[in-house]
Design a protein around this motif. Structure first.
Motif, PDB file in Angstrom:
ATOM      1  N   ILE A  63      14.457  29.809 -22.768  1.00  0.00           N
ATOM      2  CA  ILE A  63      13.650  28.604 -22.907  1.00  0.00           C
ATOM      3  C   ILE A  63      13.324  28.101 -21.523  1.00  0.00           C
ATOM      4  CG2 ILE A  63      13.581  26.251 -23.792  1.00  0.00           C
ATOM      5  CD1 ILE A  63      15.578  27.001 -25.849  1.00  0.00           C
ATOM      6  N   ASP A  64      12.072  28.155 -21.160  1.00  0.00           N
ATOM      7  CA  ASP A  64      11.620  27.661 -19.855  1.00  0.00           C
ATOM      8  C   ASP A  64      12.436  28.270 -18.719  1.00  0.00           C
ATOM      9  OD1 ASP A  64      10.220  26.034 -21.551  1.00  0.00           O
ATOM     10  OD2 ASP A  64      11.435  24.251 -21.183  1.00  0.00           O
ATOM     11  N   GLY A  65      13.005  29.448 -18.923  1.00  0.00           N
ATOM     12  CA  GLY A  65      13.816  30.058 -17.883  1.00  0.00           C
ATOM     13  C   GLY A  65      15.118  29.314 -17.612  1.00  0.00           C
ATOM     14  N   LEU A  66      15.459  28.344 -18.442  1.00  0.00           N
ATOM     15  CA  LEU A  66      16.656  27.525 -18.195  1.00  0.00           C
ATOM     16  C   LEU A  66      17.904  28.194 -18.719  1.00  0.00           C
ATOM     17  CD1 LEU A  66      15.981  23.794 -19.130  1.00  0.00           C
ATOM     18  CD2 LEU A  66      16.812  24.695 -16.964  1.00  0.00           C
ATOM     19  N   PHE A  67      17.820  28.678 -19.937  1.00  0.00           N
ATOM     20  CA  PHE A  67      18.987  29.253 -20.597  1.00  0.00           C
ATOM     21  C   PHE A  67      18.812  30.758 -20.681  1.00  0.00           C
ATOM     22  CE2 PHE A  67      18.291  24.967 -22.165  1.00  0.00           C
ATOM     23  CZ  PHE A  67      19.481  24.376 -21.793  1.00  0.00           C
ATOM     24  N   THR A  68      19.948  31.481 -20.612  1.00  0.00           N
ATOM     25  CA  THR A  68      19.843  32.932 -20.621  1.00  0.00           C
ATOM     26  C   THR A  68      19.219  33.421 -21.933  1.00  0.00           C
ATOM     27  OG1 THR A  68      22.196  32.834 -21.115  1.00  0.00           O
ATOM     28  CG2 THR A  68      21.574  33.544 -18.922  1.00  0.00           C
ATOM     29  N   ARG A  69      19.660  32.886 -23.052  1.00  0.00           N
ATOM     30  CA  ARG A  69      19.065  33.207 -24.348  1.00  0.00           C
ATOM     31  C   ARG A  69      19.682  32.232 -25.333  1.00  0.00           C
ATOM     32  NH1 ARG A  69      23.308  34.941 -26.844  1.00  0.00           N
ATOM     33  NH2 ARG A  69      24.965  35.585 -25.458  1.00  0.00           N
ATOM     34  N   THR A  70      18.919  31.783 -26.293  1.00  0.00           N
ATOM     35  CA  THR A  70      19.539  30.900 -27.272  1.00  0.00           C
ATOM     36  C   THR A  70      19.896  31.738 -28.495  1.00  0.00           C
ATOM     37  OG1 THR A  70      17.407  30.321 -28.175  1.00  0.00           O
ATOM     38  CG2 THR A  70      18.303  28.850 -26.516  1.00  0.00           C
ATOM     39  N   GLU A  71      20.812  31.222 -29.294  1.00  0.00           N
ATOM     40  CA  GLU A  71      21.230  31.957 -30.490  1.00  0.00           C
ATOM     41  C   GLU A  71      21.443  30.962 -31.616  1.00  0.00           C
ATOM     42  OE1 GLU A  71      24.411  34.685 -29.723  1.00  0.00           O
ATOM     43  OE2 GLU A  71      24.834  35.017 -31.845  1.00  0.00           O
ATOM     44  N   GLU A  72      21.010  31.353 -32.801  1.00  0.00           N
ATOM     45  CA  GLU A  72      21.151  30.488 -33.974  1.00  0.00           C
ATOM     46  C   GLU A  72      22.306  30.987 -34.827  1.00  0.00           C
ATOM     47  OE1 GLU A  72      18.951  27.953 -34.349  1.00  0.00           O
ATOM     48  OE2 GLU A  72      17.983  28.599 -32.485  1.00  0.00           O
ATOM     49  N   PHE A  73      23.160  30.052 -35.241  1.00  0.00           N
ATOM     50  CA  PHE A  73      24.245  30.382 -36.169  1.00  0.00           C
ATOM     51  C   PHE A  73      23.993  29.664 -37.493  1.00  0.00           C
ATOM     52  CE2 PHE A  73      26.183  29.940 -31.884  1.00  0.00           C
ATOM     53  CZ  PHE A  73      26.450  31.272 -31.638  1.00  0.00           C
ATOM     54  N   PRO A  74      24.479  30.212 -38.621  1.00  0.00           N
ATOM     55  CA  PRO A  74      25.255  31.446 -38.712  1.00  0.00           C
ATOM     56  C   PRO A  74      24.397  32.703 -38.587  1.00  0.00           C
ATOM     57  CG  PRO A  74      24.944  30.492 -40.913  1.00  0.00           C
ATOM     58  CD  PRO A  74      24.327  29.542 -39.939  1.00  0.00           C
ATOM     59  N   ASN A  75      24.988  33.753 -38.040  1.00  0.00           N
ATOM     60  CA  ASN A  75      24.366  35.076 -38.060  1.00  0.00           C
ATOM     61  C   ASN A  75      25.474  36.129 -38.119  1.00  0.00           C
ATOM     62  OD1 ASN A  75      24.808  36.517 -35.348  1.00  0.00           O
ATOM     63  ND2 ASN A  75      24.108  34.505 -34.648  1.00  0.00           N
ATOM     64  N   SER A  76      25.115  37.311 -38.631  1.00  0.00           N
ATOM     65  CA  SER A  76      26.168  38.287 -38.936  1.00  0.00           C
ATOM     66  C   SER A  76      26.777  38.919 -37.690  1.00  0.00           C
ATOM     67  CB  SER A  76      25.634  39.364 -39.876  1.00  0.00           C
ATOM     68  OG  SER A  76      24.507  39.958 -39.298  1.00  0.00           O
ATOM     69  N   SER A  77      26.005  39.056 -36.605  1.00  0.00           N
ATOM     70  CA  SER A  77      26.619  39.700 -35.442  1.00  0.00           C
ATOM     71  C   SER A  77      27.627  38.755 -34.786  1.00  0.00           C
ATOM     72  CB  SER A  77      25.564  40.218 -34.458  1.00  0.00           C
ATOM     73  OG  SER A  77      25.108  39.193 -33.626  1.00  0.00           O
ATOM     74  N   ALA A  78      27.350  37.456 -34.820  1.00  0.00           N
ATOM     75  CA  ALA A  78      28.328  36.499 -34.286  1.00  0.00           C
ATOM     76  C   ALA A  78      29.592  36.499 -35.144  1.00  0.00           C
ATOM     77  CB  ALA A  78      27.721  35.101 -34.227  1.00  0.00           C
ATOM     78  N   GLN A  79      29.410  36.646 -36.465  1.00  0.00           N
ATOM     79  CA  GLN A  79      30.581  36.684 -37.339  1.00  0.00           C
ATOM     80  C   GLN A  79      31.435  37.915 -37.023  1.00  0.00           C
ATOM     81  OE1 GLN A  79      31.511  34.199 -39.477  1.00  0.00           O
ATOM     82  NE2 GLN A  79      33.429  35.368 -39.611  1.00  0.00           N
ATOM     83  N   ALA A  80      30.776  39.035 -36.736  1.00  0.00           N
ATOM     84  CA  ALA A  80      31.522  40.250 -36.390  1.00  0.00           C
ATOM     85  C   ALA A  80      32.290  40.047 -35.079  1.00  0.00           C
ATOM     86  CB  ALA A  80      30.568  41.443 -36.272  1.00  0.00           C
TER      87      ALA A  80
END
Ligand SMILES: Nc1ncnc2c1ncn2[C@@H]1O[C@H](COP(=O)(O)OP(=O)(O)O)[C@@H](O)[C@H]1O
Ligand SMILES: [Mg+2]
Length: 308
Positions: free
Chosen positions: A3-20
């Motif tokens: 986002i605007d080069g500010l954050f490395t990448r954003t992530e939305e939860f819940p998602n299955s790879s984060a659960q793993a």
């Protein structure tokens, strides 16, 4: 995504790879559970309100003492003990427990903001502005939050220089001030965002920052049981038996040669891949003699800040 080069990448939860990723953590269940419950209490006033009403018949005044706290956790400890991993996936645990969408905004101070004078301060200020505006409308009238944010300030050692305040470069002090302004602003405006600050040097973290933290969680190198549990998982399906795992856990403890045990990342990112490659190169099964041989030539990482 950035986002605007500010954050490395954003992530939305819940998602299955984060659960793993959450499921693959060993030995941290209690810590994660407690942090999740605390985070929800700090971010969503309705959670505390319903508890208080249920057990006290009313919302006791002391509830406001909790809600006035700054929703900030400090994760401290050696390199490779799970600070970043937990900070990156705790949003998943919060999302599933609170049944609410959570977004992660990761900001790394080591990768950025160390260049031109003023860059770190600008970066922090813009990050807080951005996240405040994204979550400005997330708080409903009744105090419940329709979505939550996690602002991760990783590798915050650049801010952790309090002991050397006298010699501190003017710019570093400005960075600490920008951080304090940012977290205070989120608290005052009741923006439902949890800030997590990770540092290898708790002792050097500015006292004004430490004082505001709702929780300071120190992460440690894994115990014998935790090393055994991780190795058992990582080496499943090989010729390594449960009793072999016990002796590998012992072999990765502190000893006469290494006065410190292996870290989680030593086991997961160095040792196990090398054990597997070693067996692969020879075209044989992964077994305990290969594992022991690899351990003997793969020492654990030195504790952060210790003399070399
Ligand atoms: N409790 C744990 N169980 C399993 N793997 C872990 C655990 N803690 C850390 N790891 C692994 O070790 C590596 C380093 O962890 P990380 O969180 O980056 O360490 P740091 O404390 O330096 O931020 C990652 O691959 C992570 O998945
Ligand atoms: Mg880290």
């Amino acid at each position: 995504m950035s986002i605007d080069g500010l954050f490395t990448r954003t992530e939305e939860f819940p998602n299955s790879s984060a659960q793993a990723r959450l499921n693959s953590l060993v030995g941290l269940d209690e810590i994660v559970d407690r942090l999740v419950v605390d985070a929800i209490a700090l971010l969503d006033s309705s959670a505390m309100a319903s508890w208080s009403t249920a057990v006290h018949g009313e919302i006791i005044p002391a509830v406001s003492a909790v809600l006035d706290r700054t929703p900030m956790f400090v994760f401290a400890g050696d390199v490779g003990v799970g600070k970043t991993e937990v900070a990156e996936v705790i949003g998943q645990a919060i999302a599933t427990r609170a049944h609410v969408d959570v977004s992660l905004y990761p900001l790394s101070l080591s990768a950025r903001g160390r260049g031109a004078v003023g860059e770190m301060t600008t970066l922090l200020t813009r990050a807080f502005e951005r996240i405040s505006s994204d979550f400005a409308c997330a708080r409903k009238q009744d105090g419940t939050a329709s979505s939550l944010g996690v602002l991760l300030i990783d590798e915050a050692d650049a801010l952790a220089q309090s002991r050397e305040l006298a010699q501190m470069h003017h710019e570093d002090r400005a960075g600490v001030n920008a951080l304090l302004r940012g977290i205070d602003g989120l608290r005052v405006d009741r923006i439902p965002v949890l800030t997590i600050l990770c540092t290898n040097r708790l002792d050097a973290l500015d006292p004004a920052v430490q004082r505001r933290a709702a929780a300071i969680q120190v992460f440690n190198r894994p115990s014998h049981e935790q090393r055994a549990a991780l190795l058992l998982r990582l080496l499943a399906g090989t010729e390594i038996s449960i009793s072999d795992v016990e002796s590998l856990a012992t072999a990765t403890a502190e000893n006469g040669v290494w006065p410190y045990a292996y870290t989680y990342s030593d086991l997961r990112q160095r040792l196990v891949p090398e054990i597997v490659l070693s067996a692969y190169r020879r075209g044989v099964a992964v077994n305990s003699s290969i594992a022991k041989e690899v351990i003997s030539r793969t020492p654990p990482t030195r504790p952060f800040g210790s003399a070399s």
